[in-house]
Each structure stands twice: as C-alpha cells, then as structure tokens.
Design a protein around this motif. Structure first.
Motif, mmCIF file in Angstrom:
data_model
loop_
_atom_site.group_PDB
_atom_site.id
_atom_site.type_symbol
_atom_site.label_atom_id
_atom_site.label_comp_id
_atom_site.label_asym_id
_atom_site.label_seq_id
_atom_site.Cartn_x
_atom_site.Cartn_y
_atom_site.Cartn_z
ATOM 1 N N GLY A 32 0.596 -1.136 0.266
ATOM 2 C CA GLY A 32 0.061 0.116 -0.406
ATOM 3 C C GLY A 32 0.939 0.853 -0.361
ATOM 4 N N GLY A 33 0.394 2.332 0.916
ATOM 5 C CA GLY A 33 1.382 3.219 1.025
ATOM 6 C C GLY A 33 2.900 3.537 1.522
ATOM 7 N N GLN A 226 -14.779 5.311 -1.315
ATOM 8 C CA GLN A 226 -13.909 4.591 -0.279
ATOM 9 C C GLN A 226 -13.056 4.055 -1.171
ATOM 10 N N LEU A 227 -11.706 4.361 -1.225
ATOM 11 C CA LEU A 227 -10.373 3.713 -1.600
ATOM 12 C C LEU A 227 -10.219 3.326 -0.520
ATOM 13 N N GLY A 228 -9.900 2.086 -0.950
ATOM 14 C CA GLY A 228 -8.260 1.325 0.089
ATOM 15 C C GLY A 228 -8.379 -0.194 0.526
ATOM 16 N N ARG A 229 -6.900 -0.284 0.982
ATOM 17 C CA ARG A 229 -7.172 -1.967 1.435
ATOM 18 C C ARG A 229 -8.332 -2.072 2.140
ATOM 19 N N LYS A 234 -10.067 0.612 8.162
ATOM 20 C CA LYS A 234 -10.599 1.477 7.567
ATOM 21 C C LYS A 234 -12.118 2.041 7.388
ATOM 22 N N GLY A 255 -11.343 -1.927 -3.567
ATOM 23 C CA GLY A 255 -9.888 -2.301 -3.196
ATOM 24 C C GLY A 255 -10.454 -3.596 -2.710
ATOM 25 N N CYS A 307 -13.241 8.948 4.382
ATOM 26 C CA CYS A 307 -12.033 8.339 5.125
ATOM 27 C C CYS A 307 -11.805 8.333 6.499
ATOM 28 N N GLU A 312 -4.840 6.050 11.546
ATOM 29 C CA GLU A 312 -4.417 5.976 9.926
ATOM 30 C C GLU A 312 -3.208 7.293 10.658
ATOM 31 N N GLY A 315 -1.861 8.447 5.322
ATOM 32 C CA GLY A 315 -3.025 8.283 4.847
ATOM 33 C C GLY A 315 -3.193 9.160 3.559
ATOM 34 N N VAL A 317 -4.850 8.659 0.587
ATOM 35 C CA VAL A 317 -5.777 9.386 -0.435
ATOM 36 C C VAL A 317 -6.591 10.631 0.303
#
Length: 413
Positions: A32-33, A226-229, A234, A255, A307, A312, A315, A317
């Motif tokens: 990820g990040g 909502q975007l992410g793992r 989250k 995600g 988010c 976090e 973060g 996103v």
C-alpha cells in the motif's frame, strides 16, 4: 521538478524497505502506501541528483539481484528468508540475515546515508550501520503502540515490536515522522521531539489532477467513494452505516482482491451482510482492487471521498482526492489531522461515528458550490505542501543535518 541545493555534493542514499518493494503490485494486505512512498521518494531524490538504491526482501525465486527502477534508482533484492511471499508480521526472524547482507554489501561500497522504512527495516539497518559506523535516518510509517491500542487482541504484530521500535528510535541519528500526531506518539515512547523531524508523505500532482478522464457512473445519484485496503481499521462499515442516512447517495468501495475474486473475500462478505442489514445493499458496490491508472478517474467521478479509518498513520487517499479537486470527509486521526483542512478542503469527523459522517457528507452533497470550493482549496493545499519534489527537498534537509549535525529542526516540511 525541484532544483537541487546548489554547491552541495550529491549523495549516495540507501533506502531500506524490507516488505514494501517499490516494484510491488498495489492493493494487497501488505502492499500500500509505504510501497508508493519509497518508490516516489527514491525517484524524487534521484531528480535532485542523488544516487538511490532501495533494498527490499527477495519474495520470489525468479527476481534478479538488481532491477533499475528508473534513472538514478536501483532496487536490490536481499536474500533473507524463503524466496516467496511471507506475511509482513512473520518476517522478523529474517531481519538478522537481512542486516548481515546489507553489512556485507556496504563493506564493499558504503552509501553516504541509510534511510530505513518500517520498524523491521530499522532493525536490519541498525544492525548494519552500527557495525560500519554509517549514519541512519528512520521513518516508521506506523507505530506498534497505536496499532495495539486500536486492535487489541486482533493485533498480529510480533510481541517485541514496541520495544524494537524504541530501540530503532534510540539507535538512529534522526527519526523522520510523517505528521505531527506521530511526534506526540513518539514522545510517549520516550523519543523526544528534539530527535524528530516532520516531513509528510507526498502525491504525484501531475497524475492526480482535476483535469482528465472521469470514470463512468450514473449521474442521477450522488456518488461517494471509499478507496483503500479492505481491512476493518479502514472503517468501511462506518461508510455503509452512514449510507443509510443518505437515501439519495450511492457508495463505491474500491480495494481488496481483483474484481473476479471479490465475492470470496471475507471482509467483503462481512460488509455486504452489514449493508443488507442496514437496507442499503442495492446502493453499495464493491469493485475490488483498482489498477493505478484507473484511480484518478475514479476520484474525479466521486462527489465526496470518504476516509473513515479508526486510525491512520498518515493516509495517502485524502491527498490523492484533494489533488483531483474532490472534497474529503475523513476521521480526525493521525495524518488526516494535518492534511484535511476543515472546513476549507473538507470535513473532519470523529472515528466510528456514522451519524457524524453522514451529517458532514450530507452538508457537502446539498451544496454544489461548497463542494467545488472545497475541491479547489484541496488542490491548492496539495500543490503548496505535498508534491514529491517538496517532500524530497524536506528529506534532503534532514539528510544534510544528519551528515553535518546542527541544532535540531522539528518540522522541515
């Protein structure tokens, strides 16, 4: 591109990132990040004239010893543990071998400075730099104390993580924190702010921009994204619960695994059940992991990006959404306290509070001019603070301070 500091020597920099390879495909549980951060920081440092080598664990048998990521950046694959994927929380036993391999390479050709990323990388780098007398800077990306506080018995980190993090913080020359909240957390660990510099994570402002393709979606209903793992912390379940209070809106959750495997994902199954119980199953879409090139169009398509994480460390996103001119509603935790300026760029709400999330989103959905103003302000904020050239410049200032010690600067970017 930022102009390098004049009349200063170019550096040979070793970035150590044991599990987060800059070559990894993003979207997995352990990708990820940090992967993005290491790759972009390496590239931005190279743009400033430095020679950068990234050291990451060999996690496949067919990987070459070295790969050129781009001009000025090499990736070295370190043989430590089996040459296959190993979950991040199971890598600790291999860090001694990782550190010994670094020391062996650096005895032949030492970098000017080592910058480790994540606590296990810090342990490996500390082992090598102590032996060879090399300067070490460290970025945690996430802290075990925070993870343990929020996850309790669900925390799968090794039991020694917190004490090891303290050892790294005490042993390195400088800690580079990514936000002010992290400085407070480090102080609780006994690492005083006199040893800490704050340099945030960054975003590619040429790729994440308000101008460009927009993902196709129905224009008849407001779109929340909502975007992410897809991991519980989250806060996707908070977004699903908030949707019940926003009857005209639709929610896309992006995600997790690829779309053709999404139905088998345990977290998706859990969230779908929650959506059915809340009566919003017909307004929630799970689209799986999104290819990198499809992320900006998706962010541009959204009316509001959510988010709602429980915690976090930084973060990324929110920055990507703001760079695309899309307003953000985020929880008031960690790095989001720094990045999302409320009320200019969006709204900050308490974690695990669907009513507060729905209220803030509803306020933005009812006022198109307000959304546009927040989006424009978010873009300006990103351009002023969070471009990778600015992040690399701030990081370079820290490097110069480590190499030529001077009075500490707590915040350099």
């Amino acid at each position: 591109m930022t102009t390098p500091l004049r009349d200063t020597p170019r550096l040979s920099v070793a970035l150590v990132s044991e599990h987060a390879s800059p070559l990894a495909v993003l979207g997995g549980v352990d990708a990820g990040g940090q992967n993005v951060h290491v790759a972009r920081l390496a590239g931005a440092l190279a743009d400033r004239g430095h020679r950068v080598t990234v050291y990451t664990r060999r996690d496949a048998a067919d990987l070459p010893d070295e790969t050129v990521l781009r001009p000025g950046v090499r990736v070295r694959h370190v043989p430590a543990g089996p040459p296959r994927h190993v979950p991040k929380d199971s890598l600790l036993p291999y860090m001694t071998a990782f550190g010994d391999h670094l020391a062996a390479e650096w005895r032949v050709r030492a970098p000017d400075l080592v910058h480790s990323h994540f606590w296990m990388s810090g342990l490996a780098a500390l082992r090598a730099t102590r032996e060879l007398g090399l300067p070490l800077a460290h970025t945690y990306h996430a802290l075990g104390t925070v993870k343990r506080r929020h996850q309790g018995d669900a925390d799968t980190s090794p039991r020694t993580r917190v004490t090891s993090e303290a050892e790294v913080g005490e042993g390195c020359a400088r800690v580079i924190a990514t936000c002010r909240d992290e400085v407070t957390e480090l102080g609780r660990m006994g690492i005083g702010d006199g040893k800490v510099s704050v340099v945030p994570c960054g975003v590619d402002t040429a790729r994440f921009t308000p101008d460009g393709p927009v993902a196709d979606h129905s224009a008849h209903h407001p779109l929340l994204l909502q975007l992410g793992r897809l991991v519980p912390r989250k806060g996707a379940e908070v977004s699903v619960a908030a949707l019940a209070r926003l009857p005209e809106a639709r929610l896309i959750i992006a995600g997790g695994p690829p779309a053709d495997l999404i139905d088998a994902d345990p977290e998706v199954r859990r969230l779908r059940e929650l959506a059915r119980a809340a009566g919003v199953a017909d307004r929630v879409s799970f689209i799986g992991g999104v290819p990198c090139e499809d992320v900006p169009p998706l962010l541009r398509a959204a009316d509001v990006v959510l988010c709602p994480a429980d915690y976090e460390p930084f973060g990324i996103v929110p920055l990507e959404a703001m760079a695309c001119g899309t307003p953000v509603v985020a929880t008031a935790v960690g790095g989001q306290l720094d990045t999302v300026a409320d009320p200019d760029c969006g709204r900050l709400v308490p974690p695990r509070d669907p009513a507060a999330l729905a209220h803030a989103v509803g306020e933005l959905l009812m006022d198109g001019e307000l959304r546009a103003a927040c989006g424009a302000a978010g873009r300006r904020r990103v351009l002023a603070r969070y471009g990778w050239d600015q992040v690399a410049a701030g990081t370079e200032v820290v490097y110069r301070g480590v190499l030529s010690p001077r009075p500490a600067v707590t915040e350099v970017a």
